[in-house]
Design an enzyme around this catalytic site. Structure first.
Site, PDB file in Angstrom:
ATOM      1  N   ILE A 131       0.892  -1.158   0.000  1.00  0.00           N
ATOM      2  CA  ILE A 131       0.000   0.000   0.000  1.00  0.00           C
ATOM      3  C   ILE A 131       0.932   1.209   0.000  1.00  0.00           C
ATOM      4  CG2 ILE A 131      -1.756   1.294   1.253  1.00  0.00           C
ATOM      5  CD1 ILE A 131      -2.803  -1.301   2.383  1.00  0.00           C
ATOM      6  N   PRO A 132       1.138   1.844  -1.141  1.00  0.00           N
ATOM      7  CA  PRO A 132       2.272   2.769  -1.329  1.00  0.00           C
ATOM      8  C   PRO A 132       2.070   4.164  -0.758  1.00  0.00           C
ATOM      9  CG  PRO A 132       1.015   2.620  -3.355  1.00  0.00           C
ATOM     10  CD  PRO A 132       0.348   1.673  -2.382  1.00  0.00           C
ATOM     11  N   CYS A 133       2.008   4.258   0.550  1.00  0.00           N
ATOM     12  CA  CYS A 133       1.873   5.574   1.180  1.00  0.00           C
ATOM     13  C   CYS A 133       3.098   6.453   0.926  1.00  0.00           C
ATOM     14  CB  CYS A 133       1.603   5.427   2.668  1.00  0.00           C
ATOM     15  SG  CYS A 133       2.850   4.484   3.567  1.00  0.00           S
ATOM     16  N   HIS A 134       4.219   5.824   0.538  1.00  0.00           N
ATOM     17  CA  HIS A 134       5.428   6.603   0.249  1.00  0.00           C
ATOM     18  C   HIS A 134       5.292   7.426  -1.030  1.00  0.00           C
ATOM     19  CE1 HIS A 134       5.915   2.760  -1.919  1.00  0.00           C
ATOM     20  NE2 HIS A 134       6.580   3.468  -2.815  1.00  0.00           N
ATOM     21  N   ARG A 135       4.255   7.172  -1.830  1.00  0.00           N
ATOM     22  CA  ARG A 135       4.057   7.901  -3.094  1.00  0.00           C
ATOM     23  C   ARG A 135       3.230   9.170  -2.915  1.00  0.00           C
ATOM     24  NH1 ARG A 135       2.598   2.317  -6.350  1.00  0.00           N
ATOM     25  NH2 ARG A 135       4.662   1.369  -6.107  1.00  0.00           N
TER      26      ARG A 135
END
Length: 354
Positions: A316-320
């Protein structure tokens, strides 16, 4: 920096050819042995799927690997700095010993000098290096079904209470509090950005966090409550699938994750997380844009809180998600990891465009 390195195939070819041109620029961690080596190591070549390449020795150690005793990849640093040489020699002689700053001082070394020397060369202090090595051994023993006393001894702790305290600091609870044959099981997974903990049931992933994230102990306690105490240390087949997909991601082979997920959060929080799954590798979006897309243009802060509460890192790419001004803003795993992930994923974006 690991992303300045050539691709996995090029580095593996260099390893097979024992290419000395990468000396001091690249190292290989072998997941099947837990050892890291120079690329010209005389040992038998590992399988390519068992290799992870790094741009510094510190990254190898952060990922949980130990130095090879044949090629001695840390030797050049030891030879160039007598402080490092002496302490590494002590660690090699007593790998299970619980070193303290008093021990360092008794060796005739100023503790602050040792901290600076190790931080400069390896990105961690000598005490952190020794502690991580010991705890990983204990975690591995527990994951294989070994008793707590065996894990304690493998981790080099003479005192059961000291091992419980150190383990609880890492995992939020003592080793005895983890259940046998549990419905949810936690496993240690090494990555180029540091070790992670993955919690799965037989069919889905519940949590994937970096070991050093401050929220990890609290997240594990919540999962234990959700499973009514049935949280243990060990693996299911899905852990190995996850390990392989993370390996492919960091090697530049694939940004695809198709692991089934179980989400733990409010209705709005889960809505945000599912929206994050639509942000492709190499792309970024702002908190404001996400809020607007969800039909809640005034809920930017709520979106940011949901983003920060994500328990399944990378997938779940919260870093994006970035700030309105293009800044990286906060990231539970550390801004340096966020930066490196975005840099890595730019290559996936280039491949997609091509």
């Amino acid at each position: 920096m690991i992303f300045d390195l050539p691709d996995h195939a090029t580095l593996y070819e260099a390893l097979c050819n024992r290419d000395t041109s990468y000396e001091g620029r690249a190292w290989v961690g072998v997941t099947s042995t837990g050892i890291f080596c120079r690329l010209d190591c005389p040992a038998r070549n590992p399988k390519p799927e068992n290799c992870q390449f790094y741009g510094s020795i510190g990254e190898c150690i952060d990922a949980g690997f130990r130095a090879c005793k044949r090629c001695k990849p840390m030797a050049p640093y030891a030879e160039g700095d007598p402080v490092i040489a002496k302490l590494l020699s002590e660690l090699e002689a007593r790998p299970s010993y619980r070193f303290s700053e008093d021990d360092v001082a008794k060796l005739g070394i100023d503790p602050s000098t040792a901290r600076r020397a190790f931080k400069r060369q390896f990105g961690m202090t000598f005490l952190e290096m020794a502690r991580q090595r010991r705890l990983r051994e204990g975690f591995t023993t527990l994951a294989k079904g070994g008793p707590v006393i065996e894990a304690q001894l493998d981790a080099g702790f003479d005192s059961p209470s000291a091992f419980r305290t150190a383990f609880a600091k890492l995992m939020g609870q003592s080793p005895q509090s983890f259940a046998k044959d549990a419905l949810l099981r936690a496993d240690w997974i090494d990555t180029p950005l540091g070790p992670m903990v993955a919690v799965c049931d037989k069919s889905s992933l519940h949590l994937l966090e970096f070991i050093d994230r401050k929220a990890l102990p609290g997240s594990l306690k919540k999962l234990k409550a959700y499973a009514k105490g049935s949280l243990g240390i060990g693996t299911f087949p899905i852990h190995e699938t996850l390990r392989a997909q993370l390996g492919a991601f960091f090697a530049g082979g694939s940004s695809l994750f198709d692991i089934p997920l179980t989400l733990h959060g409010s209705e709005f929080t889960q809505l945000v997380w599912r929206r994050l799954l639509n942000i492709g590798a190499g792309q970024t979006e702002t908190y404001g844009a996400l809020a607007k897309d969800l039909g809640r243009p005034s809920a930017t802060r709520a979106v940011a809180r949901a983003n920060g509460a994500n328990q399944i890192a990378l997938i779940i790419p919260c870093h994006r998600v970035i700030g309105a001004d293009g800044s990286l803003t906060g990231y539970g795993g550390g801004l340096w990891r966020k930066q490196r992930l975005i840099e890595l994923e730019r290559d996936y974006q280039k491949d997609s465009a091509a």
